[in-house]
Motif scaffolding. Structure first.
Motif, PDB file in Angstrom:
ATOM      1  N   TYR A 165      -0.269   9.363  -0.929  1.00 27.73           N
ATOM      2  CA  TYR A 165      -0.977   9.457  -2.218  1.00 27.73           C
ATOM      3  C   TYR A 165      -1.959  10.626  -2.200  1.00 27.73           C
ATOM      4  CZ  TYR A 165       0.228   4.388  -2.388  1.00 27.73           C
ATOM      5  OH  TYR A 165       0.854   3.161  -2.353  1.00 27.73           O
ATOM      6  N   ARG A 186      -4.619  11.683  -4.864  1.00 27.22           N
ATOM      7  CA  ARG A 186      -5.749  10.793  -5.151  1.00 27.22           C
ATOM      8  C   ARG A 186      -6.988  11.146  -4.331  1.00 27.22           C
ATOM      9  NH1 ARG A 186      -3.826   4.596  -4.624  1.00 27.22           N
ATOM     10  NH2 ARG A 186      -2.206   4.584  -6.214  1.00 27.22           N
ATOM     11  N   GLN A 216      -3.437   3.854   9.244  1.00 25.11           N
ATOM     12  CA  GLN A 216      -3.160   3.508   7.841  1.00 25.11           C
ATOM     13  C   GLN A 216      -3.833   4.462   6.840  1.00 25.11           C
ATOM     14  OE1 GLN A 216      -3.229  -0.763   7.350  1.00 25.11           O
ATOM     15  NE2 GLN A 216      -3.278  -0.600   5.131  1.00 25.11           N
ATOM     16  N   GLU A 274      -7.164  -7.281   2.028  1.00 26.84           N
ATOM     17  CA  GLU A 274      -7.084  -6.476   3.252  1.00 26.84           C
ATOM     18  C   GLU A 274      -6.021  -7.069   4.184  1.00 26.84           C
ATOM     19  OE1 GLU A 274      -8.180  -3.458   4.196  1.00 26.84           O
ATOM     20  OE2 GLU A 274      -9.064  -3.241   2.217  1.00 26.84           O
ATOM     21  N   SER A 275      -4.945  -6.322   4.304  1.00 26.32           N
ATOM     22  CA  SER A 275      -3.783  -6.789   5.047  1.00 26.32           C
ATOM     23  C   SER A 275      -4.109  -7.246   6.476  1.00 26.32           C
ATOM     24  CB  SER A 275      -2.740  -5.665   5.087  1.00 26.32           C
ATOM     25  OG  SER A 275      -1.637  -6.038   5.831  1.00 26.32           O
ATOM     26  N   ARG A 335       4.265  -2.818  -9.445  1.00 24.32           N
ATOM     27  CA  ARG A 335       3.609  -1.510  -9.326  1.00 24.32           C
ATOM     28  C   ARG A 335       4.048  -0.567 -10.432  1.00 24.32           C
ATOM     29  NH1 ARG A 335       2.635   0.789  -3.549  1.00 24.32           N
ATOM     30  NH2 ARG A 335       1.872   2.361  -4.971  1.00 24.32           N
ATOM     31  N   TRP A 365       6.486   2.838   7.012  1.00 23.69           N
ATOM     32  CA  TRP A 365       5.732   3.753   6.142  1.00 23.69           C
ATOM     33  C   TRP A 365       5.796   5.193   6.647  1.00 23.69           C
ATOM     34  CZ3 TRP A 365       0.501   0.728   5.519  1.00 23.69           C
ATOM     35  CH2 TRP A 365       0.747  -0.454   4.816  1.00 23.69           C
ATOM     36  N   GLN A 371      -1.424  -3.997 -10.177  1.00 23.95           N
ATOM     37  CA  GLN A 371      -2.508  -4.167  -9.187  1.00 23.95           C
ATOM     38  C   GLN A 371      -3.863  -3.735  -9.724  1.00 23.95           C
ATOM     39  OE1 GLN A 371      -0.151  -1.917  -9.012  1.00 23.95           O
ATOM     40  NE2 GLN A 371      -0.846   0.028  -8.185  1.00 23.95           N
ATOM     41  N   LYS A 372      -3.856  -3.058 -10.885  1.00 21.89           N
ATOM     42  CA  LYS A 372      -5.123  -2.631 -11.493  1.00 21.89           C
ATOM     43  C   LYS A 372      -5.413  -3.426 -12.769  1.00 21.89           C
ATOM     44  CE  LYS A 372      -5.813   0.980  -8.638  1.00 21.89           C
ATOM     45  NZ  LYS A 372      -5.109   0.592  -7.410  1.00 21.89           N
ATOM     46  N   LEU A 414      -1.865   6.651   3.992  1.00 22.59           N
ATOM     47  CA  LEU A 414      -2.183   6.608   2.552  1.00 22.59           C
ATOM     48  C   LEU A 414      -2.459   8.020   2.027  1.00 22.59           C
ATOM     49  CD1 LEU A 414      -4.372   3.364   2.369  1.00 22.59           C
ATOM     50  CD2 LEU A 414      -2.031   3.643   1.588  1.00 22.59           C
ATOM     51  N   ASN A 446       5.333  -3.149   1.046  1.00 23.43           N
ATOM     52  CA  ASN A 446       3.942  -2.681   0.986  1.00 23.43           C
ATOM     53  C   ASN A 446       3.105  -3.335   2.099  1.00 23.43           C
ATOM     54  OD1 ASN A 446       3.068  -1.825  -2.442  1.00 23.43           O
ATOM     55  ND2 ASN A 446       4.936  -1.419  -1.354  1.00 23.43           N
ATOM     56  N   ALA A 447       1.793  -3.181   2.026  1.00 25.60           N
ATOM     57  CA  ALA A 447       0.928  -3.736   3.077  1.00 25.60           C
ATOM     58  C   ALA A 447       0.986  -5.265   3.120  1.00 25.60           C
ATOM     59  CB  ALA A 447      -0.509  -3.262   2.868  1.00 25.60           C
ATOM     60  N   GLY A 458      -8.020  -3.546  -6.128  1.00 32.53           N
ATOM     61  CA  GLY A 458      -6.795  -3.213  -6.858  1.00 32.53           C
ATOM     62  C   GLY A 458      -5.656  -2.796  -5.947  1.00 32.53           C
ATOM     63  N   ARG A 459      -5.600  -3.432  -4.809  1.00 34.70           N
ATOM     64  CA  ARG A 459      -4.576  -3.066  -3.825  1.00 34.70           C
ATOM     65  C   ARG A 459      -3.750  -4.300  -3.457  1.00 34.70           C
ATOM     66  NH1 ARG A 459      -6.541   1.694  -0.606  1.00 34.70           N
ATOM     67  NH2 ARG A 459      -6.371   3.317  -2.184  1.00 34.70           N
ATOM     68  N   ILE A 460      -2.629  -4.050  -2.860  1.00 29.28           N
ATOM     69  CA  ILE A 460      -1.713  -5.106  -2.425  1.00 29.28           C
ATOM     70  C   ILE A 460      -1.776  -5.136  -0.896  1.00 29.28           C
ATOM     71  CG2 ILE A 460       0.703  -5.839  -2.430  1.00 29.28           C
ATOM     72  CD1 ILE A 460       0.934  -3.833  -4.947  1.00 29.28           C
ATOM     73  N   PRO A 461      -1.952  -6.283  -0.260  1.00 32.28           N
ATOM     74  CA  PRO A 461      -1.749  -7.648  -0.733  1.00 32.28           C
ATOM     75  C   PRO A 461      -3.037  -8.404  -1.058  1.00 32.28           C
ATOM     76  CG  PRO A 461      -1.878  -7.667   1.653  1.00 32.28           C
ATOM     77  CD  PRO A 461      -2.128  -6.249   1.211  1.00 32.28           C
TER      78      PRO A 461
HETATM   79  N1  LIG Z   1      -6.675  -1.354   3.121  1.00 37.89           N
HETATM   80  C1  LIG Z   1      -5.754  -2.043   2.248  1.00 37.89           C
HETATM   81  C2  LIG Z   1      -4.783  -1.007   1.700  1.00 37.89           C
HETATM   82  C3  LIG Z   1      -3.672  -1.650   0.931  1.00 37.89           C
HETATM   83  C4  LIG Z   1      -2.854  -0.629   0.173  1.00 37.89           C
HETATM   84  O1  LIG Z   1      -3.159   0.571   0.170  1.00 37.89           O
HETATM   85  N2  LIG Z   1      -1.829  -1.107  -0.507  1.00 37.89           N
HETATM   86  C5  LIG Z   1      -1.006  -0.199  -1.284  1.00 37.89           C
HETATM   87  C6  LIG Z   1       0.453  -0.574  -1.106  1.00 37.89           C
HETATM   88  S1  LIG Z   1       0.966  -0.335   0.553  1.00 37.89           S
HETATM   89  C7  LIG Z   1      -1.366  -0.341  -2.730  1.00 37.89           C
HETATM   90  O2  LIG Z   1      -1.861  -1.355  -3.169  1.00 37.89           O
HETATM   91  N3  LIG Z   1      -1.097   0.716  -3.482  1.00 37.89           N
HETATM   92  C8  LIG Z   1      -1.261   0.709  -4.911  1.00 37.89           C
HETATM   93  C9  LIG Z   1      -2.535   1.323  -5.330  1.00 37.89           C
HETATM   94  O3  LIG Z   1      -3.317   1.800  -4.486  1.00 37.89           O
HETATM   95  O4  LIG Z   1      -2.758   1.351  -6.554  1.00 37.89           O
HETATM   96  C10 LIG Z   1      -5.005  -3.119   3.008  1.00 37.89           C
HETATM   97  O5  LIG Z   1      -4.661  -2.894   4.157  1.00 37.89           O
HETATM   98  O6  LIG Z   1      -4.781  -4.200   2.429  1.00 37.89           O
END
Ligand SMILES: N[C@@H](CCC(=O)N[C@@H](CS)C(=O)NCC(=O)O)C(=O)O
Length: 212
Positions: free
Chosen positions: A113, A116, A105, A64-65, A33, A170, A38-39, A109, A10-11, A50-53
């Motif tokens: 996804y 969404r 990016q 924010e990666s 996941r 990705w 993450q939520k 996404l 993942n990110a 609610g995102r990774i990392p």
């Molecule tokens: N802008 C954020 C995006 C991170 C992102 O989208 N992570 C994805 C995994 S690659 C994630 O958490 N997906 C699960 C979700 O959105 O619930 C970053 O760069 O950290």
């Protein structure tokens, strides 16, 4: 010691790889996941998006990666993962990092996804096709504008190369695959040959070819 909340590939991959390039200890905390961890209320306290990392660096909690990558590069100048502040090379470093995180990016996404991003289910295939086209165009722009290489910034390896390699993974469902382009392909090959990157792949349990 850093604490990195991650999920394989993942990110979190770029920050994790940078930590390994620097050679410092990291405690990896897997965000499950499958259960939408993450939520969870607990995770949202450290990453309200609610995102990774998410990176924990003492009192500092960072999401924010790309921001995490920039912080790590700044904190460990001895690893030479970013050019000196105020130089033209540093300006190009910022440009490419922002391009990767801000231009490519979001479309990746949307591609992965799609549902969404719309309330109109019937529009999903068209949105996905549009994202696919744009992603190919964004990678073409990289191929045509990174100069003679072999790295994004020329002959000097930097955090941008790691980030681009993550995006190539990705984008591996794209036609053509991002790394099928000559310069990008060579760059990714060099990045994947680095011991720190292999260590990251192994630690995350990523099996099989990274780009297929
Ligand atoms: N802008 C954020 C995006 C991170 C992102 O989208 N992570 C994805 C995994 S690659 C994630 O958490 N997906 C699960 C979700 O959105 O619930 C970053 O760069 O950290």
């Amino acid at each position: 010691m850093y604490k990195l909340h991650y999920s394989p590939g993942n990110a979190s991959f770029a920050p994790h790889a940078i930590i390994n390039e620097v050679g410092v200890d990291v405690e990896l905390v897997m965000v499950d996941r499958a259960t939408n961890a993450q939520k969870s209320p607990e995770y949202l306290k450290i990453n309200p998006a609610g995102r990774i990392p998410t990176l924990e660096d003492g009192d500092l909690v960072l999401f924010e990666s790309a921001a995490i990558c920039l912080h790590l590069a700044d904190k460990h100048p001895e690893a030479n993962l970013a050019p000196a502040l105020g130089t033209n090379a540093r300006a190009h470093f910022y440009k490419w990092m922002m391009y990767f995180t801000n231009t490519i990016q979001p479309d990746v996404l949307i591609y992965h996804y799609t549902a969404r991003y719309t309330t109109d289910e019937a529009g999903v295939p068209g949105m996905k096709a549009g994202a696919h086209e744009r992603i190919n165009h964004w990678f073409d722009i990289i191929e045509e504008n990174i100069g003679t290489g072999p790295y994004v910034l020329g002959d000097t390896f930097s955090a941008t190369d790691i980030y681009l390699t993550m995006l190539c993974r990705w984008g591996r469902l794209q036609d053509p695959k991002p790394a099928s382009r000559t310069k990008i392909g060579k760059l990714v090959e060099l990045v994947l040959a680095r011991p720190a990157i292999q260590k990251t792949i192994e630690a995350e349990g990523i099996k099989g070819p990274f780009l297929v």
